[in-house]
Design a protein around this motif. Structure first.
Motif, PDB file in Angstrom:
ATOM      1  N   THR A 108       0.834  -1.197   0.000  1.00 26.82           N
ATOM      2  CA  THR A 108       0.000   0.000   0.000  1.00 26.82           C
ATOM      3  C   THR A 108       0.871   1.252   0.000  1.00 26.82           C
ATOM      4  N   ALA A 109       1.923   1.241   0.824  1.00 31.25           N
ATOM      5  CA  ALA A 109       2.823   2.388   0.895  1.00 31.25           C
ATOM      6  C   ALA A 109       3.450   2.685  -0.463  1.00 31.25           C
ATOM      7  N   GLU A 110       3.751   1.641  -1.215  1.00 30.32           N
ATOM      8  CA  GLU A 110       4.362   1.846  -2.527  1.00 30.32           C
ATOM      9  C   GLU A 110       3.409   2.559  -3.480  1.00 30.32           C
ATOM     10  N   THR A 111       2.117   2.341  -3.330  1.00 27.41           N
ATOM     11  CA  THR A 111       1.168   3.019  -4.211  1.00 27.41           C
ATOM     12  C   THR A 111       1.177   4.523  -3.984  1.00 27.41           C
ATOM     13  N   VAL A 112       1.654   4.975  -2.828  1.00 24.19           N
ATOM     14  CA  VAL A 112       1.731   6.401  -2.511  1.00 24.19           C
ATOM     15  C   VAL A 112       3.158   6.921  -2.678  1.00 24.19           C
ATOM     16  N   GLY A 113       4.120   6.014  -2.762  1.00 22.89           N
ATOM     17  CA  GLY A 113       5.512   6.430  -2.875  1.00 22.89           C
ATOM     18  C   GLY A 113       6.188   6.675  -1.544  1.00 22.89           C
ATOM     19  N   VAL A 114       5.726   5.999  -0.491  1.00 23.64           N
ATOM     20  CA  VAL A 114       6.316   6.159   0.842  1.00 23.64           C
ATOM     21  C   VAL A 114       7.579   5.304   0.940  1.00 23.64           C
ATOM     22  N   PRO A 115       8.711   5.883   1.324  1.00 21.70           N
ATOM     23  CA  PRO A 115       9.943   5.092   1.415  1.00 21.70           C
ATOM     24  C   PRO A 115       9.970   4.207   2.660  1.00 21.70           C
ATOM     25  N   TYR A 116      10.552   3.026   2.520  1.00 26.24           N
ATOM     26  CA  TYR A 116      10.694   2.120   3.658  1.00 26.24           C
ATOM     27  C   TYR A 116      11.845   1.161   3.378  1.00 26.24           C
ATOM     28  N   GLU A 117      12.301   0.505   4.445  1.00 28.05           N
ATOM     29  CA  GLU A 117      13.366  -0.488   4.336  1.00 28.05           C
ATOM     30  C   GLU A 117      12.989  -1.684   5.200  1.00 28.05           C
ATOM     31  N   TRP A 118      13.455  -2.863   4.793  1.00 23.51           N
ATOM     32  CA  TRP A 118      13.281  -4.064   5.611  1.00 23.51           C
ATOM     33  C   TRP A 118      14.554  -4.294   6.419  1.00 23.51           C
ATOM     34  N   MET A 119      14.379  -4.751   7.665  1.00 23.69           N
ATOM     35  CA  MET A 119      15.536  -5.012   8.514  1.00 23.69           C
ATOM     36  C   MET A 119      15.381  -6.367   9.190  1.00 23.69           C
ATOM     37  N   THR A 120      16.467  -7.083   9.289  1.00 20.82           N
ATOM     38  CA  THR A 120      16.511  -8.347  10.028  1.00 20.82           C
ATOM     39  C   THR A 120      16.832  -8.062  11.495  1.00 20.82           C
ATOM     40  N   PRO A 121      16.584  -9.027  12.388  1.00 15.76           N
ATOM     41  CA  PRO A 121      16.958  -8.825  13.792  1.00 15.76           C
ATOM     42  C   PRO A 121      18.444  -8.503  13.954  1.00 15.76           C
ATOM     43  N   ASP A 122      19.304  -9.147  13.196  1.00 11.71           N
ATOM     44  CA  ASP A 122      20.740  -8.874  13.314  1.00 11.71           C
ATOM     45  C   ASP A 122      21.067  -7.451  12.892  1.00 11.71           C
ATOM     46  N   GLN A 123      20.410  -6.976  11.864  1.00 10.66           N
ATOM     47  CA  GLN A 123      20.656  -5.602  11.416  1.00 10.66           C
ATOM     48  C   GLN A 123      20.175  -4.594  12.455  1.00 10.66           C
ATOM     49  N   ILE A 124      19.054  -4.881  13.095  1.00 15.56           N
ATOM     50  CA  ILE A 124      18.558  -4.008  14.153  1.00 15.56           C
ATOM     51  C   ILE A 124      19.569  -3.955  15.300  1.00 15.56           C
ATOM     52  N   LYS A 125      20.045  -5.128  15.708  1.00 13.34           N
ATOM     53  CA  LYS A 125      20.970  -5.211  16.834  1.00 13.34           C
ATOM     54  C   LYS A 125      22.283  -4.498  16.533  1.00 13.34           C
ATOM     55  N   GLU A 126      22.716  -4.613  15.301  1.00 19.32           N
ATOM     56  CA  GLU A 126      23.982  -3.983  14.924  1.00 19.32           C
ATOM     57  C   GLU A 126      23.881  -2.459  14.998  1.00 19.32           C
ATOM     58  N   ARG A 127      22.742  -1.910  14.597  1.00 19.79           N
ATOM     59  CA  ARG A 127      22.589  -0.455  14.594  1.00 19.79           C
ATOM     60  C   ARG A 127      22.185   0.096  15.951  1.00 19.79           C
ATOM     61  N   TRP A 128      21.361  -0.652  16.681  1.00 18.41           N
ATOM     62  CA  TRP A 128      20.840  -0.164  17.955  1.00 18.41           C
ATOM     63  C   TRP A 128      21.020  -1.250  19.016  1.00 18.41           C
ATOM     64  N   PRO A 129      22.221  -1.366  19.547  1.00 22.18           N
ATOM     65  CA  PRO A 129      22.549  -2.492  20.443  1.00 22.18           C
ATOM     66  C   PRO A 129      21.763  -2.511  21.750  1.00 22.18           C
ATOM     67  N   LEU A 130      21.110  -1.404  22.134  1.00 18.35           N
ATOM     68  CA  LEU A 130      20.316  -1.412  23.364  1.00 18.35           C
ATOM     69  C   LEU A 130      18.990  -2.158  23.195  1.00 18.35           C
ATOM     70  N   VAL A 131      18.624  -2.449  21.959  1.00 18.04           N
ATOM     71  CA  VAL A 131      17.354  -3.117  21.680  1.00 18.04           C
ATOM     72  C   VAL A 131      17.561  -4.624  21.653  1.00 18.04           C
ATOM     73  N   ARG A 132      16.748  -5.336  22.406  1.00 21.12           N
ATOM     74  CA  ARG A 132      16.804  -6.794  22.403  1.00 21.12           C
ATOM     75  C   ARG A 132      16.107  -7.329  21.160  1.00 21.12           C
ATOM     76  N   THR A 133      16.744  -8.214  20.433  1.00 22.47           N
ATOM     77  CA  THR A 133      16.214  -8.661  19.144  1.00 22.47           C
ATOM     78  C   THR A 133      16.111 -10.176  19.007  1.00 22.47           C
ATOM     79  N   ASP A 134      16.478 -10.947  20.023  1.00 23.37           N
ATOM     80  CA  ASP A 134      16.542 -12.397  19.866  1.00 23.37           C
ATOM     81  C   ASP A 134      15.182 -13.039  19.626  1.00 23.37           C
ATOM     82  N   ASP A 135      14.077 -12.340  19.968  1.00 26.80           N
ATOM     83  CA  ASP A 135      12.741 -12.899  19.758  1.00 26.80           C
ATOM     84  C   ASP A 135      11.971 -12.158  18.658  1.00 26.80           C
TER      85      ASP A 135
END
Length: 832
Positions: A108-135
């Motif tokens: 739906t966002a693409e129909t409006v041209g809204v930018p977004y990115e997909w992230m894996t748990p490992d990518q989240i943890k690498e960028r924001w180490p204070l966030v728990r991502t194992d679950d």
């Protein structure tokens, strides 16, 4: 104070100031804004200022997108920093189902041209180490939004409005509205401070306003009483807490940028940084509605006591997700009223039954929506229409049947559902059942799983008779849910045998009188039918786009029975009545009645439908009454089925041989029982709305609210055969002038084995996004997914190869000829 203005905006929060600004920007002079207290003193002052893009609505996504882009321009224009922190927005998922939700949203966002990115748990943890991502399963990330200071952005918009000539008056309360035929007389009272309260003084002024916009937020119930209408916007408590500085966060920020706004939807909260600590905003169960009738005079920029027990689960889940927050104390708390509506979307557009009165009420995400609301409402007011279809936000999507208790219960539900899984087949349970047709209990006993349309209970499909009450909820999915096979069997029954559908929720109007024929000929696009015949036609907006779809049954020379979509009763009635009133002097007396609740409707369809009705029909020559000679396609007859008089209409939304059986509502149970009895020997199957929706797509039948709306003309929708260009009708010149910007097409789709499109997906031609689906589902005739939507005109030719974005992948789709199933309409014309 000015006493004569073009437009008066009532309410000085973010929404009201944006509307005033954009009306002036659109060229209107003499715009004035009134605020009963101080600017931002309503919900704006205690809002957390988040700017979430995430929304499943096409119109609302456009509104949010405009806001986020617009706020970034305010400082350059006004010199005031609106406090926009573009930190991004990370929406995390703990389950595969949540990721499915994000994938549908992303399309739906693409129909409006809204930018977004997909992230894996490992990518989240690498960028924001204070966030728990194992679950976690992953996340969707919006890099271009974040949060803003609500007071600062409101003051910046107010300054921008003043620079464009808007007058802003504070400490004035509206105490009365009176329509004078071409303007509103608005009685306002000066408010004064006394003992910390704000009370009315003896000073009153009457303002003459050509247009009025109400953006009164928590005071919407008072506004409703002053206007004599119903506005289902009632505040609900929303609380959030601010922690003391988190040492781990303070250390992290010495070398790293600010965290994005974090959303753990499965835990029902958002979190963002605040001065070295965290803000936690939960959307918990049990938050109560407040101010159901009015806001006390003593309540100004005030708050309610915090209820920590109510948000304990969400607080503990924040500690789970951000472990360093466990030892951090609480610094501040907020618990204030935020206005909601029964579906969570604002009420934006013309007020029901009133002229030049515009509502902008019920904004649960008012900061996010304020900028876009001003922009698109200004288009609607100044130009007559907005560039996007605003019908999904129109205040008239709720009828006069709505009560205070309904608003309370549904708004509390909407609050608690902010972070639930928003399945496309979602059905919310609060305040149900409420509007039920007489056959409701019989349908329920047969396993009906109900949807709600304009308050009516309508079978979506028929599940197992012994299913528990939770079956429908458990059956939901972003893929082919547990209900899917039931819908397949129902669709096949209509294609191969006979099915019975409850269509009682249809909107029905009786239009008659000396002026009825001339009026309807001007009001609609198609030739009017002869007596005893029917046709499909459209009422247009002044801009030539589609305002309403009607099936018109001509009962007599000056008497017509109009049938339109069940979800839009008040919406259709308001437009029809106002148009007739405007034309009464020209065309003569016209009598219009909403008879929706007087007539039930059963649709019987399939190759064996005539056989079932022949068991019941009472006539001197019963074997011929339903034949093509006596009862041709696209005609109506008054017939008797047993003891029930029926206005039978030979038409079928499924594209099979069939009839709509309009009957006195008080005889519905009798007729149901007779149809079930007669149908038993012919294998009659009960059919719900989901199978019907699939079947109508096989016939390329456009539906109002999806393919048909105020952002496309009937010619763009491919409905030329229902537009008589040899006659004059409302909106004709603008329709022709608009030309063809996009074309409606039907596509057969080679999609995933376990998923069909929902009608929200982006369409691609090569690497270029070229359109969007408006409907989707499964075709039993072709054994694959099907959809309808709009593409560039040059791509509308049958055989064109396109791609549909489903589950992060592009799947093959091909444009078909219109009505890919039975294009010659041979089955629907079948003789008996």
């Amino acid at each position: 104070m000015k006493t004569h203005v073009k437009a008066l905006v009532v309410g000085g929060g973010a929404v009201g100031t944006s509307i005033a600004y954009h009306l002036a920007k659109a060229g209107w002079q003499d715009v004035m804004l009134l605020e009963r207290d101080e600017l931002t003193s309503g919900s704006t002052w205690h809002a957390a200022g988040l700017l979430p893009y995430f929304n499943m609505s096409y119109a609302t996504t456009h509104i949010h997108d405009y806001s986020i882009k617009y706020y970034k321009t305010l400082e350059e224009e006004t010199g005031l920093n609106p406090g926009f922190y573009v930190v991004g927005n990370l929406r995390m998922a703990q389950t595969d189902a949540r990721m499915d939700e994000y994938m549908l949203y992303a399309s739906t966002a693409e129909t409006v041209g809204v930018p977004y990115e997909w992230m894996t748990p490992d990518q989240i943890k690498e960028r924001w180490p204070l966030v728990r991502t194992d679950d976690l399963k992953g996340a969707i990330y919006h890099p271009t939004d974040g949060y803003i200071n609500p007071a600062d952005v409101t003051q910046a918009m107010a300054k921008g409005a003043r620079q464009r000539g808007v007058v802003i008056e504070r400490k004035w309360q509206v105490d009365g509205y009176e329509w004078k035929g071409d303007h509103w007389d608005v009685t306002v009272t000066k408010m004064v401070e006394k003992g910390g309260n704000l009370i009315p003084s003896d000073e009153q002024v009457v303002i003459h306003a050509e247009h009025v916009v109400t953006a009164t937020g928590n005071h919407s119930q008072r506004t409703a009483k002053l206007l004599g209408i119903k506005i289902p916007a009632i505040p609900v408590e929303h609380q959030y807490i601010v922690t003391e500085p988190d040492p781990a966060l303070v250390e992290y920020r010495k070398t790293m940028p600010e965290h994005p706004v974090l959303r753990d939807a499965d835990a029902k909260w958002y979190v963002r940084e605040e001065r070295g600590g965290w803000i936690l905003g939960p959307y918990e169960e049990g938050a109560p509605a407040r101010f159901s009738y009015s806001v006390p005079d003593s309540f100004r920029a005030d708050l309610f006591p915090l209820d920590l027990e109510r948000i304990e689960e969400e607080y503990m889940s924040m500690i789970h997700r951000i472990p360093s927050s466990e030892t951090v104390g609480l610094k501040d708390d907020f618990n204030g009223p935020i206005c909601y509506t029964p579906d969570g979307n604002p009420l934006l557009g013309p007020a029901p039954g009133l002229r030049n009165m515009w509502l902008a009420e019920g904004f649960s995400f008012g900061i996010t929506a304020a900028g876009g609301t001003g922009h698109y409402l200004a288009q609607l007011m100044v130009e007559g229409e907005a560039e996007i279809d605003m019908a999904s936000l129109d205040p008239k999507r709720y009828g006069s049947w709505m009560t205070t208790e309904y608003g309370e219960r549904k708004n509390e539900e909407a609050y608690s559902h902010v972070y639930i899984l928003h399945h496309p087949d979602e059905e919310r349970p609060a305040a149900r059942p409420l509007r039920t047709a007489p056959a409701y209990d019989r349908q329920k006993a047969e396993g009906a799983q109900f949807g709600q349309v304009n308050g009516w209970e309508r079978p979506n499909y028929y599940g197992p008779k012994d299913a528990p009450e939770t079956f429908d909820h458990d059956a939901r999915s972003f893929r082919r849910g547990g209900w899917w096979q039931y819908a397949v069997d129902e669709a096949k029954a209509i294609r191969e045998g006979v099915g019975l559908i409850d269509a009682t929720a249809f909107t029905k109007h009786l239009v008659r009188g000396p002026g009825a024929t001339a009026f309807l000929d001007w009001f609609t696009t198609n030739k009017l039918p002869k007596v005893g015949r029917i046709n499909l036609t459209y009422a247009l907006t002044g801009h030539g786009t589609t305002r309403t779809e009607y099936t018109i049954v001509r009962l007599a020379e000056d008497a017509y029975y109009l049938v339109s979509a069940g979800a839009w009763t008040a919406y259709d009635a308001d437009y029809l009545l106002k148009a007739a009133e405007d034309k009464r002097e020209e065309f003569g007396w016209i009598d219009i009645h909403d008879v929706t609740t007087q007539w039930g409707v059963f649709a019987i369809a399939g190759p064996k439908s005539r056989d079932v009705l022949n068991e019941l029909v009472r006539d001197a020559e019963p074997d011929t009454v339903l034949s093509n000679k006596r009862f041709p396609w696209l005609s109506y007859r008054d017939i008797e089925l047993g003891m029930c008089p029926v206005r039978a209409v030979r038409v079928a939304y499924t594209g099979e041989l069939g009839w709509e059986l309009h009957h006195p509502i008080e005889m519905q149970r009798y007729l149901w029982d007779k149809l079930m009895e007669a149908g038993a020997k012919h294998g009659l199957k009960l059919v719900g709305a989901r199978a019907q929706n699939w079947l109508r797509q096989e016939k390329s039948y456009r539906a109002f609210g999806t393919e048909l709306g105020r952002d496309a003309t009937p010619l763009e929708a491919g409905l030329d055969r229902f537009v008589d260009l040899d006659k004059d009708f409302h909106g004709k010149a603008k329709m022709v002038e608009t030309g063809i910007r996009a074309m409606c097409v039907t596509l057969l789709i080679d999609g995933p084995d376990d998923t069909d499109p929902w009608g929200r997906e982006a369409l691609y031609h090569g690497d270029e996004r070229v359109g969007r689906l408006t409907s989707g589902g499964y075709s039993v005739a072709f054994g694959k997914s099907i959809g309808m939507g709009y593409v560039k005109p040059e791509l509308a030719k049958p055989g064109t190869k396109l791609k549909v974005l489903i589950q992060r992948r592009l799947w093959d789709a091909e444009v078909t000829e219109d009505s890919p199933y039975d294009p010659g309409n041979e089955t629907i014309r079948k003789d008996g």
